[in-house]
Design a protein around this motif. Sequence first.
Motif, PDB file in Angstrom:
ATOM      1  N   TYR A  12       0.819  -1.222   0.000  1.00 12.33           N
ATOM      2  CA  TYR A  12       0.000   0.000   0.000  1.00 12.33           C
ATOM      3  C   TYR A  12       0.852   1.272   0.000  1.00 12.33           C
ATOM      4  O   TYR A  12       0.344   2.371  -0.214  1.00 12.33           O
ATOM      5  CB  TYR A  12      -0.935   0.028   1.215  1.00 12.33           C
ATOM      6  N   LEU A  15       0.881   3.568  -3.251  1.00 12.27           N
ATOM      7  CA  LEU A  15      -0.344   4.351  -3.469  1.00 12.27           C
ATOM      8  C   LEU A  15      -0.373   5.562  -2.524  1.00 12.27           C
ATOM      9  O   LEU A  15      -0.667   6.686  -2.935  1.00 12.27           O
ATOM     10  CB  LEU A  15      -1.580   3.468  -3.252  1.00 12.27           C
ATOM     11  N   ARG A  16      -0.017   5.307  -1.245  1.00  8.87           N
ATOM     12  CA  ARG A  16      -0.034   6.425  -0.274  1.00  8.87           C
ATOM     13  C   ARG A  16       0.992   7.489  -0.657  1.00  8.87           C
ATOM     14  O   ARG A  16       0.716   8.677  -0.590  1.00  8.87           O
ATOM     15  CB  ARG A  16       0.255   5.914   1.145  1.00  8.87           C
ATOM     16  N   SER A  18       2.169   8.019  -3.657  1.00 10.70           N
ATOM     17  CA  SER A  18       1.704   8.646  -4.895  1.00 10.70           C
ATOM     18  C   SER A  18       0.656   9.730  -4.590  1.00 10.70           C
ATOM     19  O   SER A  18       0.665  10.814  -5.189  1.00 10.70           O
ATOM     20  CB  SER A  18       1.159   7.540  -5.794  1.00 10.70           C
ATOM     21  N   ASN A  19      -0.225   9.469  -3.623  1.00 12.20           N
ATOM     22  CA  ASN A  19      -1.219  10.478  -3.234  1.00 12.20           C
ATOM     23  C   ASN A  19      -0.550  11.723  -2.671  1.00 12.20           C
ATOM     24  O   ASN A  19      -0.974  12.850  -2.961  1.00 12.20           O
ATOM     25  CB  ASN A  19      -2.193   9.906  -2.193  1.00 12.20           C
ATOM     26  N   VAL A  20       0.520  11.511  -1.876  1.00 14.33           N
ATOM     27  CA  VAL A  20       1.240  12.669  -1.324  1.00 14.33           C
ATOM     28  C   VAL A  20       1.893  13.449  -2.478  1.00 14.33           C
ATOM     29  O   VAL A  20       1.792  14.678  -2.553  1.00 14.33           O
ATOM     30  CB  VAL A  20       2.329  12.232  -0.310  1.00 14.33           C
ATOM     31  N   SER A  22       1.143  13.799  -5.513  1.00  8.97           N
ATOM     32  CA  SER A  22       0.250  14.567  -6.382  1.00  8.97           C
ATOM     33  C   SER A  22      -0.596  15.576  -5.599  1.00  8.97           C
ATOM     34  O   SER A  22      -1.418  16.281  -6.163  1.00  8.97           O
ATOM     35  CB  SER A  22      -0.657  13.622  -7.178  1.00  8.97           C
ATOM     36  N   SER A  23      -0.394  15.640  -4.268  1.00  8.45           N
ATOM     37  CA  SER A  23      -1.248  16.507  -3.450  1.00  8.45           C
ATOM     38  C   SER A  23      -0.815  17.976  -3.479  1.00  8.45           C
ATOM     39  O   SER A  23      -1.553  18.862  -3.067  1.00  8.45           O
ATOM     40  CB  SER A  23      -1.245  16.025  -1.995  1.00  8.45           C
ATOM     41  N   ASP A 236       6.001  14.359   4.722  1.00  7.26           N
ATOM     42  CA  ASP A 236       4.811  13.522   4.515  1.00  7.26           C
ATOM     43  C   ASP A 236       5.074  12.322   3.598  1.00  7.26           C
ATOM     44  O   ASP A 236       4.335  11.327   3.647  1.00  7.26           O
ATOM     45  CB  ASP A 236       3.659  14.377   3.943  1.00  7.26           C
ATOM     46  N   ALA A 240       4.098   8.717   4.905  1.00  9.82           N
ATOM     47  CA  ALA A 240       3.178   7.851   4.140  1.00  9.82           C
ATOM     48  C   ALA A 240       3.727   6.428   4.079  1.00  9.82           C
ATOM     49  O   ALA A 240       2.985   5.445   4.240  1.00  9.82           O
ATOM     50  CB  ALA A 240       2.991   8.409   2.728  1.00  9.82           C
ATOM     51  N   SER A 244       2.071   3.062   6.144  1.00 14.52           N
ATOM     52  CA  SER A 244       1.710   1.824   5.427  1.00 14.52           C
ATOM     53  C   SER A 244       2.393   0.625   6.072  1.00 14.52           C
ATOM     54  O   SER A 244       1.790  -0.453   6.194  1.00 14.52           O
ATOM     55  CB  SER A 244       2.145   1.911   3.960  1.00 14.52           C
TER      56      SER A 244
END
Length: 367
Positions: A12, A15-16, A18-20, A22-23, A236, A240, A244
């Motif tokens: 996981y 994905l976590r 990747s979210n950071v 692109s945030s 972050d 992340a 995970s």
Amino acid sequence: MIALFKVFMSKYASLRVSNVLSSGYIGEGPLVKEFEEAIGRYIGNPHVVCVNSCTSALILALRIAGVRVGDFVATTPMTCLATNEAILALGAHPMWVDVCTQTGNMLPDSLSTVLRTTSGIKAVMCMHWGGVPCDVLKINDVARMHGIPVIEDAAHAFGTEIDHTKIGNHSDFACFSFQAIKTVTCGDGGALVVKNMAVVKRARLLRWFGLDRELSTDMRCHQDPPEFGYKMHMNDISAAIGLSNLKLVGGILKTARENAQYYDDAFENMLNVRAAHLPDSVRPSRWLYTVIVSDPAEFITHMRNCGVACSKVHDRNDTKTMFAGSRCNLPGVTSFDKDHVCIPTGWWVTKEQRDHIISSVKEYEDG
Ligand SMILES: Cc1ncc(COP(=O)(O)O)c(C=O)c1O
């Protein structure tokens, strides 16, 4: 080759992260806070300050403990250089304490002698070799008699318990590592765990230039920090990854402990390969599994030829040039440093592999 260390990465994590990514916000933000809260829940102490490494946590702890240029810190030489280089970073000097020949951990009696016979010691630094806890209760008793704080280098001991209480609850300071190959990794990261909110607040200021990140978001131009800080915060992206992996720490520790128990049973009657007998009250993280052997160099070569990576992992610090001014006679350190070796025990070691490890060790035992 069966590895001595392996990076554990939750599926996981990408994905976590990747979210950071692109945030639009990748610095110290909500995920660091979430990671601090999650660590606090896990160890049972909410006073957690995440930083970029255990080395940073050690420097912060020494600074907050009041260690200044020219002071002494009673410490173990049987550790990673990071432990004692942190003392040098403050302009202080180590005062070496002897260790147990079986576990490599600080001896409270030796600490007591050092504190009684040396002035200018401002803190005690102990370490949990391989995740086997040192006698942190007695160490705290001794330090308390001299009115000085205890800093635990708990880099190896995330998840270690004494009497069902996790490391991170016993001393003024505990410093954890989330470096690449530790039980829980952030890539790189660390945590300083303390006893109260006042220390948390000071540590949060010191980890980022002395500035209060909560006061405002306008680059803090108006702030006038009363004391200098460092750039040691966690970001972050690292948090992340840590969040995970932390979710899966139970399984990581379970396998390492099962493997260690299997080894304990197998080594019970061996003469040339011995493991420390530990009290029932302790539940080590088993980041390392350490054996005492009659000829470590020969053992390491034999195991390598059998496809098993083994190593001493850390050697004594006190004989390094940077500590040249502070050498003394340490029979326990001499014995442990000469005789110890670590064998693979982590989550990646399968049942078949641990059988192979045991039969390889038996070949060494039988000569
Ligand atoms: C006992 C000990 N202390 C401190 C450290 C430093 O940890 P970090 O790499 O997170 O700074 C390590 C690293 O392996 C270690 O083994």
